[in-house]
Design a protein around this motif. Structure first.
Motif, short mmCIF file in Angstrom:
data_model
loop_
_atom_site.label_atom_id
_atom_site.label_comp_id
_atom_site.label_asym_id
_atom_site.label_seq_id
_atom_site.Cartn_x
_atom_site.Cartn_y
_atom_site.Cartn_z
N ALA A 157 0.81 -1.32 0.11
CA ALA A 157 0.12 -0.17 0.12
C ALA A 157 0.96 1.29 -0.19
N TYR A 158 1.85 1.17 0.83
CA TYR A 158 2.69 2.33 0.84
C TYR A 158 3.37 2.64 -0.56
N ASP A 159 3.96 1.72 -1.39
CA ASP A 159 4.70 1.83 -2.58
C ASP A 159 3.38 2.25 -3.42
N VAL A 160 2.33 1.87 -3.50
CA VAL A 160 1.29 2.15 -4.33
C VAL A 160 0.63 3.49 -4.04
N LEU A 161 0.44 3.88 -2.80
CA LEU A 161 -0.03 5.31 -2.49
C LEU A 161 1.12 6.50 -2.88
N ARG A 162 2.41 6.21 -2.62
CA ARG A 162 3.38 6.92 -3.09
C ARG A 162 3.46 7.23 -4.40
N GLN A 163 2.97 6.57 -4.96
CA GLN A 163 2.96 6.54 -6.59
C GLN A 163 1.70 7.41 -6.95
N ARG A 164 0.63 6.89 -6.51
CA ARG A 164 -0.61 7.46 -7.19
C ARG A 164 -1.70 7.73 -6.39
N ALA A 165 -1.58 8.15 -5.08
CA ALA A 165 -2.73 8.29 -3.80
C ALA A 165 -3.62 9.45 -4.72
N SER A 166 -2.96 10.67 -5.19
CA SER A 166 -4.17 11.45 -5.68
C SER A 166 -4.89 10.85 -6.64
N ALA A 167 -4.98 9.86 -7.36
CA ALA A 167 -5.74 9.23 -8.27
C ALA A 167 -6.94 8.40 -7.74
N TYR A 168 -6.72 8.35 -6.11
CA TYR A 168 -7.83 7.44 -5.57
C TYR A 168 -8.47 8.40 -4.57
N ASN A 169 -9.52 7.95 -3.83
CA ASN A 169 -10.09 9.05 -2.89
C ASN A 169 -10.08 8.35 -1.77
N ILE A 170 -8.88 8.30 -1.17
CA ILE A 170 -8.89 7.42 0.27
C ILE A 170 -8.60 8.80 1.17
N HIS A 171 -9.64 8.29 2.28
CA HIS A 171 -9.71 9.28 3.40
C HIS A 171 -8.84 8.87 4.54
N THR A 172 -9.02 7.70 4.83
CA THR A 172 -8.27 7.25 5.95
C THR A 172 -7.57 5.90 5.54
N TRP A 173 -6.31 5.64 6.00
CA TRP A 173 -5.51 4.44 5.73
C TRP A 173 -4.97 3.84 7.09
N PHE A 174 -5.48 2.65 7.30
CA PHE A 174 -4.89 1.97 8.51
C PHE A 174 -3.74 0.96 8.29
N THR A 175 -2.56 1.25 8.76
CA THR A 175 -1.53 0.20 8.67
C THR A 175 -1.77 -0.78 10.12
N THR A 176 -1.59 -2.06 9.81
CA THR A 176 -1.49 -2.84 11.10
C THR A 176 -0.60 -3.92 10.81
N GLY A 177 0.34 -4.09 11.98
CA GLY A 177 1.39 -4.98 11.90
C GLY A 177 2.49 -4.73 10.83
N SER A 178 2.58 -3.31 10.65
CA SER A 178 3.61 -2.76 9.55
C SER A 178 5.00 -2.92 9.69
N PRO A 179 5.94 -3.56 8.89
CA PRO A 179 7.17 -3.56 9.05
C PRO A 179 7.87 -2.60 8.40
N LEU A 180 7.18 -1.41 8.39
CA LEU A 180 7.76 -0.18 7.26
C LEU A 180 8.99 0.52 7.87
N ALA A 181 8.84 0.74 9.29
CA ALA A 181 9.95 1.45 9.96
C ALA A 181 11.36 0.28 9.84
N LYS A 182 11.00 -0.95 10.07
CA LYS A 182 12.32 -1.66 9.97
C LYS A 182 12.76 -1.65 8.61
N LEU A 183 11.89 -1.91 7.82
CA LEU A 183 12.34 -1.61 6.28
C LEU A 183 13.00 -0.65 5.90
N ALA A 184 12.56 0.64 6.35
CA ALA A 184 13.26 1.99 6.06
C ALA A 184 14.72 1.84 6.52
#
Length: 266
Positions: A157-184
């Motif tokens: 989701a992070y990769d997709v939204l970085r690319q094209r969030a403005s093309a969609y109408n997402i108001h709220t995004w929930f990340t659960t159990g996310s490894p994003l910080a470790k991967l960063a």
């Protein structure tokens, strides 16, 4: 017959492993109870695209040969999760397993999915396309979308939204159990949030269990006013990562629906 647009809908995306296509059904049932009606939803399913299955069924020798860079990342990620490169947890126990369709899948097995996502470009593109398609479908059907993502699904989701969030109408995004910080921290994920900032996303809620070896807080890692929320999924490595099975997590999503859209019909 044209289907009328709905004011609100949800999109789900799962994490690593051989998840069944109906992975979201229990979570959806709890949401329906909390809201008094089943909300409109779409589910992104991509487990059929991953390479984990053959490696689990036939052993490590059947896994695709990794490049040196991919193997170095795999070992670094296992260490970041508190696992040894041989699949041993730091406390000395074997990585826990769960049964999916009669196949035992361990934490180290699901790490293989993460590695393949980053080092198999064709698989990565195909997985991302699944979410792009669901979000585009949601944009055509809903005025507002709540995106609920889990584990590796939060990275997709992070990769997709970085690319094209403005093309969609997402108001709220929930990340659960996310490894994003470790991967960063390992340099696999950029901290530049791209279109997530200024792309129409009003709220980002990161739910994590402190006992979950995969997840952590994200608010100090990314330049977006996201909110970290601590939840308790249960004891043990596998339970602590099971956010789909936590009724309290479903309740938090339901509360977001009520709080922001209570005056609008579902």
């Amino acid at each position: 017959m044209e289907v009328p647009r709905r004011h609100l809908g949800l999109v789900f995306i799962h994490g690593a492993g051989k998840e069944p296509s109906g992975y979201y059904r229990g979570f959806l049932a709890v949401l329906a109870t909390a809201l008094g009606a089943e909300p409109p939803y779409l589910a992104a399913w991509w487990a059929d695209l991953c390479d984990l299955g053959p490696a689990v069924k036939a052993g490590p020798a059947a896994a695709p040969r990794l490049t040196r860079e991919a193997e170095e990342f795999r070992q670094a990620y296992l260490l970041a999760l508190g696992m040894g490169v041989d699949g041993q947890h730091e406390r000395g126990a074997q990585s826990p397993v769960r049964s999916v369709g009669g196949t035992l899948i361990s934490l180290t097995d699901t790490v293989n999915d993460v590695v393949q996502y980053f080092y198999n470009p064709s698989m990565r593109s195909a997985i991302q396309l699944r979410l792009h398609e669901r979000l585009a479908e949601a944009a055509g059907a809903f005025d507002h979308t709540l995106l609920v993502s889990h584990s590796l699904g939060t990275v997709i989701a992070y990769d997709v939204l970085r690319q094209r969030a403005s093309a969609y109408n997402i108001h709220t995004w929930f990340t659960t159990g996310s490894p994003l910080a470790k991967l960063a921290q390992l340099g696999q994920v950029t901290k530049d949030v791209g279109q997530i900032a200024g792309g129409g996303i009003s709220a980002w809620h990161n739910l994590f269990d402190p006992g979950d070896v995969v997840a952590s807080a994200l608010s100090t890692c990314f330049a977006f006013p996201l909110k970290d929320v601590i939840v308790e999924n249960g004891a043990g490595i596998l339970n602590s990562h099971n956010y789909w099975g936590n009724s309290a997590v479903a309740g938090l999503v339901a509360e977001a629906v009520k709080r922001r859209y209570l005056r609008l019909p579902l």
